[in-house]
Design a protein around this motif. Structure first.
Motif, mmCIF file in Angstrom:
data_model
loop_
_atom_site.group_PDB
_atom_site.id
_atom_site.type_symbol
_atom_site.label_atom_id
_atom_site.label_comp_id
_atom_site.label_asym_id
_atom_site.label_seq_id
_atom_site.Cartn_x
_atom_site.Cartn_y
_atom_site.Cartn_z
ATOM 1 N N HIS A 42 16.903 5.000 5.342
ATOM 2 C CA HIS A 42 16.054 4.077 5.718
ATOM 3 C C HIS A 42 14.907 5.173 6.419
ATOM 4 N N ASP A 43 15.176 6.548 6.669
ATOM 5 C CA ASP A 43 13.952 7.252 7.131
ATOM 6 C C ASP A 43 13.279 8.180 6.150
ATOM 7 N N TYR A 44 13.713 7.676 4.951
ATOM 8 C CA TYR A 44 13.157 8.685 3.774
ATOM 9 C C TYR A 44 12.840 7.686 2.615
ATOM 10 N N ASP A 45 11.637 7.530 2.312
ATOM 11 C CA ASP A 45 11.059 6.405 1.408
ATOM 12 C C ASP A 45 10.045 6.938 0.374
ATOM 13 N N GLU A 46 10.552 7.755 -0.646
ATOM 14 C CA GLU A 46 9.546 8.373 -1.748
ATOM 15 C C GLU A 46 8.694 7.082 -2.388
ATOM 16 N N PRO A 47 9.200 6.011 -2.780
ATOM 17 C CA PRO A 47 8.398 5.185 -3.741
ATOM 18 C C PRO A 47 7.360 4.510 -2.855
ATOM 19 N N ASP A 48 7.491 4.295 -1.535
ATOM 20 C CA ASP A 48 6.690 3.339 -0.854
ATOM 21 C C ASP A 48 5.708 4.525 -0.359
ATOM 22 N N ALA A 49 5.770 5.755 0.036
ATOM 23 C CA ALA A 49 4.904 6.781 0.193
ATOM 24 C C ALA A 49 3.987 6.979 -1.193
ATOM 25 N N MET A 50 4.764 6.820 -2.312
ATOM 26 C CA MET A 50 3.873 7.254 -3.618
ATOM 27 C C MET A 50 2.884 6.040 -3.891
ATOM 28 N N ARG A 51 3.442 4.578 -3.477
ATOM 29 C CA ARG A 51 2.557 3.527 -3.953
ATOM 30 C C ARG A 51 1.489 3.662 -2.605
ATOM 31 N N GLY A 52 1.732 3.938 -1.620
ATOM 32 C CA GLY A 52 0.452 4.144 -0.646
ATOM 33 C C GLY A 52 -0.489 5.009 -1.065
ATOM 34 N N TYR A 53 -0.075 6.319 -1.289
ATOM 35 C CA TYR A 53 -1.139 7.187 -1.952
ATOM 36 C C TYR A 53 -1.813 6.643 -3.187
ATOM 37 N N LEU A 54 -1.119 6.030 -4.164
ATOM 38 C CA LEU A 54 -2.141 5.545 -5.313
ATOM 39 C C LEU A 54 -2.996 4.583 -4.975
ATOM 40 N N VAL A 55 -2.655 3.544 -4.106
ATOM 41 C CA VAL A 55 -3.608 2.630 -3.536
ATOM 42 C C VAL A 55 -4.617 3.048 -2.944
ATOM 43 N N ARG A 56 -4.495 4.268 -1.915
ATOM 44 C CA ARG A 56 -5.573 4.833 -1.561
ATOM 45 C C ARG A 56 -6.568 5.676 -2.138
ATOM 46 N N HIS A 57 -6.132 5.879 -3.296
ATOM 47 C CA HIS A 57 -7.007 6.628 -4.312
ATOM 48 C C HIS A 57 -7.373 5.662 -5.690
ATOM 49 N N GLY A 58 -7.262 4.397 -5.421
ATOM 50 C CA GLY A 58 -7.965 3.318 -6.274
ATOM 51 C C GLY A 58 -7.077 2.523 -7.247
ATOM 52 N N VAL A 59 -5.798 2.873 -7.090
ATOM 53 C CA VAL A 59 -5.052 2.040 -8.197
ATOM 54 C C VAL A 59 -4.376 0.772 -7.318
ATOM 55 N N PRO A 60 -4.845 -0.454 -7.698
ATOM 56 C CA PRO A 60 -4.368 -1.675 -7.225
ATOM 57 C C PRO A 60 -2.986 -1.852 -7.027
ATOM 58 N N ASP A 61 -2.742 -2.321 -5.973
ATOM 59 C CA ASP A 61 -1.236 -2.355 -5.522
ATOM 60 C C ASP A 61 -0.556 -3.191 -6.579
ATOM 61 N N ARG A 62 -1.153 -4.274 -7.083
ATOM 62 C CA ARG A 62 -0.469 -5.295 -8.117
ATOM 63 C C ARG A 62 0.009 -4.499 -9.485
ATOM 64 N N ARG A 63 -0.745 -3.421 -9.640
ATOM 65 C CA ARG A 63 -0.485 -2.376 -10.764
ATOM 66 C C ARG A 63 0.841 -1.515 -10.633
ATOM 67 N N ILE A 64 1.151 -1.368 -9.475
ATOM 68 C CA ILE A 64 2.232 -0.433 -9.124
ATOM 69 C C ILE A 64 3.596 -1.030 -8.853
ATOM 70 N N VAL A 65 4.658 -0.593 -9.644
ATOM 71 C CA VAL A 65 5.946 -1.051 -9.382
ATOM 72 C C VAL A 65 6.879 0.135 -8.716
ATOM 73 N N SER A 66 7.744 -0.128 -7.856
ATOM 74 C CA SER A 66 8.430 0.809 -7.158
ATOM 75 C C SER A 66 10.101 0.807 -7.736
ATOM 76 N N ASP A 67 10.730 1.944 -8.082
ATOM 77 C CA ASP A 67 12.045 2.003 -8.175
ATOM 78 C C ASP A 67 12.513 2.953 -7.089
ATOM 79 N N TYR A 68 13.342 2.210 -6.340
ATOM 80 C CA TYR A 68 13.907 2.858 -4.989
ATOM 81 C C TYR A 68 15.313 3.745 -5.302
ATOM 82 N N ALA A 69 15.720 3.589 -6.356
ATOM 83 C CA ALA A 69 16.949 4.196 -6.795
ATOM 84 C C ALA A 69 16.967 5.325 -7.806
#
Length: 239
Positions: free
Chosen positions: A108-135
């Motif tokens: 619960h204290d280690y979440d690579e996909p959400d950190a990656m999503r946040g980085y992409l959004v901050r750099h201009g990729v719309p959130d709706r175009r990002i899909v996360s695989d948590y496994a």
């Protein structure tokens, strides 16, 4: 044996052959073992090498798959940030219409996909175009889940140069027609470790490509990529 005092006992007990014939056989065994150890890495380089490209010349595909590479204080490590920067460029250049971020969220204290999503959004990729695989616990899990869970048949893979060939070979075994972008990396301790690790991981990758085991976690199919709206890049201004 005085010079071996700092080594484990089994090493101190090893006796080298005394005859030339024995020494020659020992050398042949060492060479044979070295060749066998390097065969998987040689196969990865030969089979996947022609599909390694740059951001500028990689063929377009529906999705970019970005593999996790660790977090620093909850944020993408420099190596992972370089991968994500390449994905941003692929999206902005119109070479992909969505990004699949795949990584480790086993705690619960280690979440690579959400950190990656946040980085992409901050750099201009719309959130709706990002899909996360948590496994995406390892490269094979990321590849086979991308195909079996997220329906990826064609993709651009993004990783460092020392890892991209293994990713390409495993995604091909998983059923994905892919090209790879090998992101440049500083030749530091992490780079050296990654290179050595790839040689050791090549044997495991070969077995996975042949046996095609189930991932650690399979789960139901996801529709995130199918639901992503088509991407139409803005027309380039005429000169």
């Amino acid at each position: 044996m005085r010079g071996l005092r700092g080594f484990p006992g089994w090493i101190r007990r090893v006796r080298l052959p005394r005859t030339r014939r024995g020494q020659r056989r020992a050398f042949q065994v060492v060479v044979a073992l070295a060749v066998l150890a390097l065969l998987p890495a040689t196969w990865l380089n030969a089979s996947a090498g022609p599909r390694v490209r740059t951001v500028a010349d990689v063929p377009a595909a529906p999705v970019a798959v970005v593999f996790g590479a660790g977090l620093w204080n909850g944020e993408p490590s420099p190596y992972l940030a370089h991968r994500l920067d390449a994905a941003v460029r692929l999206y902005q250049d119109g070479r992909v219409r969505a990004v699949l971020v795949t990584g480790d969220n086993s705690r619960h204290d280690y979440d690579e996909p959400d950190a990656m999503r946040g980085y992409l959004v901050r750099h201009g990729v719309p959130d709706r175009r990002i899909v996360s695989d948590y496994a995406g616990f390892d490269t094979w899990d990321s590849c086979t889940r991308a195909h079996r869970i997220f329906g990826v048949d064609r993709a651009v893979l993004v990783s460092q140069g020392f890892h991209i060939r293994r990713a390409l070979a495993l995604c091909a075994a998983a059923g994905i027609d892919a090209y790879g972008v090998g992101v440049a990396a500083n030749h530091d301790v992490t780079w050296a470790y990654g290179g050595v690790r790839e040689i050791l991981a090549a044997g495991k990758a070969t077995a996975e490509a042949v046996l095609r085991p189930d991932p650690h976690f399979l789960g139901p199919k996801e529709k995130g990529l199918a639901a992503a709206p088509p991407f139409r890049p803005a027309p380039r201004p005429s000169r």
